[in-house]
Design a protein around this motif. Sequence first.
Motif, PDB file in Angstrom:
ATOM      1  N   ALA A  38     -18.179 -47.024 -16.496  1.00 28.79           N
ATOM      2  CA  ALA A  38     -17.311 -45.977 -17.035  1.00 28.79           C
ATOM      3  C   ALA A  38     -17.538 -44.634 -16.359  1.00 28.79           C
ATOM      4  N   ARG A  39     -18.785 -44.378 -15.922  1.00 29.04           N
ATOM      5  CA  ARG A  39     -19.115 -43.078 -15.345  1.00 29.04           C
ATOM      6  C   ARG A  39     -18.951 -43.038 -13.829  1.00 29.04           C
ATOM      7  N   SER A  40     -18.641 -44.165 -13.215  1.00 27.66           N
ATOM      8  CA  SER A  40     -18.656 -44.224 -11.745  1.00 27.66           C
ATOM      9  C   SER A  40     -17.281 -44.452 -11.147  1.00 27.66           C
ATOM     10  N   THR A  46     -17.175 -44.609  -5.150  1.00 30.70           N
ATOM     11  CA  THR A  46     -18.198 -44.761  -6.196  1.00 30.70           C
ATOM     12  C   THR A  46     -17.850 -45.915  -7.132  1.00 30.70           C
ATOM     13  N   ALA A  47     -16.556 -46.130  -7.374  1.00 35.61           N
ATOM     14  CA  ALA A  47     -16.153 -47.257  -8.214  1.00 35.61           C
ATOM     15  C   ALA A  47     -16.555 -48.584  -7.565  1.00 35.61           C
ATOM     16  N   ALA A  48     -16.312 -48.697  -6.248  1.00 33.75           N
ATOM     17  CA  ALA A  48     -16.691 -49.919  -5.544  1.00 33.75           C
ATOM     18  C   ALA A  48     -18.207 -50.106  -5.535  1.00 33.75           C
ATOM     19  N   LEU A  79      -6.001 -48.143 -13.535  1.00 38.35           N
ATOM     20  CA  LEU A  79      -5.925 -49.434 -12.847  1.00 38.35           C
ATOM     21  C   LEU A  79      -6.398 -49.364 -11.396  1.00 38.35           C
ATOM     22  N   PRO A  80      -6.012 -48.361 -10.575  1.00 35.60           N
ATOM     23  CA  PRO A  80      -6.509 -48.319  -9.194  1.00 35.60           C
ATOM     24  C   PRO A  80      -8.034 -48.267  -9.118  1.00 35.60           C
ATOM     25  N   ALA A  81      -8.680 -47.485  -9.998  1.00 33.19           N
ATOM     26  CA  ALA A  81     -10.147 -47.416 -10.000  1.00 33.19           C
ATOM     27  C   ALA A  81     -10.746 -48.756 -10.390  1.00 33.19           C
TER      28      ALA A  81
END
Length: 553
Positions: A38-40, A46-48, A79-81
């Motif tokens: 949730a925080r990244s 950073t999401a990946a 959705l993209p994240a």
Amino acid sequence: MKHLLNLLAAIALLVWGTQLVRTGILRVFGANLRQVLARSVSNRITAALSGIGVTALVQSSTATALITSSFVGQGLIALPAALAVMLGADIGTSLMTVVFSFDLSWLSPLLIFVGVVLFITNQSSTAGRIGRVLIGLGLMLLALRLVSESTAILIQSPAVKALLASLSSDLLLEITAGAVLTVVSYSSLAIVLLTATLAASQVIPLDVALGLVLGANLGSGLLAMLTTARSAITVRQVPVGNFLFKVMGLAMAAPFVGLWVHQVLPFVGSPALTVVLYHLTFNLVVGMVFIGLTGVVARWVERLLPSAPQNQGRERPRHLDPSALATPSLAISCAAREALHQADVVETMLRGTLTVIRNDDLQLALDLRKMDDAVDELYSSIKYYLTKISREALGEAESRRWTDIISFTINMEQIGDIIERVLIDIEDKKIRKGRSFSDAGMAEICELHARLIDNLRLGMSVFLNGNVRDAQKLLEEKARFRDLEHAYAAAHLDRLSDNTLQSMETSSLHIDLISDLKRINSHICSIAYPILDSAGALAPNRLRVSRLGKLDD
């Protein structure tokens, strides 16, 4: 036949080991992993990276897909994240495949021994769950060694040699077989490791093994879609988007399987290492190529699975994600959010009640009474959802939270019933008869109503945060509200003795109304009991006032 059974048993042990590791990690670190995800998600990179880290720990991109999908369904992640997280998740599971491809069988006895000791000591504790993870890791390493030994014996059989000699590579068939095996075993990691071991033992040709690896990648995406098939559309969008990435990646990689065999195998030397490196390279290339296209694919998915407009006339469960049931800590969080949604509906009913009293609004009264059906439906949905959560998989704190949610939703459902009865009385005894409260009586009702709204908000905060001091404050409000109810009842009787016409006409309704408001307040204050009980602040029949100042937040 004996050696074939040994091989099948070893494969089953490998699949079971991956299941133990995944469920054990989710039970120990489930809430923390959710917070990391949730925080990244501030940007795609950073999401990946968070997807890589979480999946490397959980050893299941499907588990990461379920967590991420639930976040999208709750509106916590765009959705993209979420699609960027899934690109990282596939890289994470392929990294763990490379780690397990090395000969770590010497660790197996130690991991199983330590894991069993921790698990038997206290199964429901954190140490016991870590023991479960260690047992799973040990079984995976043991299973890989058993698969290698069983295949070494099997390939010496003349019948097996003749069968292997007759095999020819059919890439489409291999991809299909790999996908089916992944869905059946619920683990692409197990299938890729098995494929690498079989390739190292020369049971299957290397080009066949690479086709199975492509199928395993496709199967992991298909598995996530099947798991979320009954979820809300917003939840299903993440697995569908990730599946599209896998299909496009497979279309790019399939023509170059032969090139990989001829160019990489002579350089690497080991067929097993060649297989797992192919798996890693495939996911790395897919991640790097498509990380910039998450927005585009998200739009494709939203067109393919458009979100249905919310029905404004009926409140439906928003957060009860069926796919989260496999992760108890996540499911508990979903139920708590839905309970707060139920409380929001109750607050809307309570606020509207004062408007009905002031304005004699029959249509609003009817609309508010219909909302009680929504409150009842939400209560039934939450209760049913909680019963599907495995109680054995819950720790002590999560078990208490499970009980708190049930208690909270019961109180909200009963408050809704009381408000419905109050509205019926107002319609029958005030609006339709053209009566009104005296100015003093109306002021008393407004004062009690304002206190109820404040106490309901405080009760929701206590339920959400579990703050002991707030729980103490809420319970103290019960006594204050009772005193006010007694004082206002006495004041109403004084007005009757003065022959105030409005008070005489609405006397029965007024007394019943302030009594019902007190009952609503009692249900609100009941939210504090579980919190104070856990803190040791409750005596059998009363609040331990002497200890209030000594309690911590």
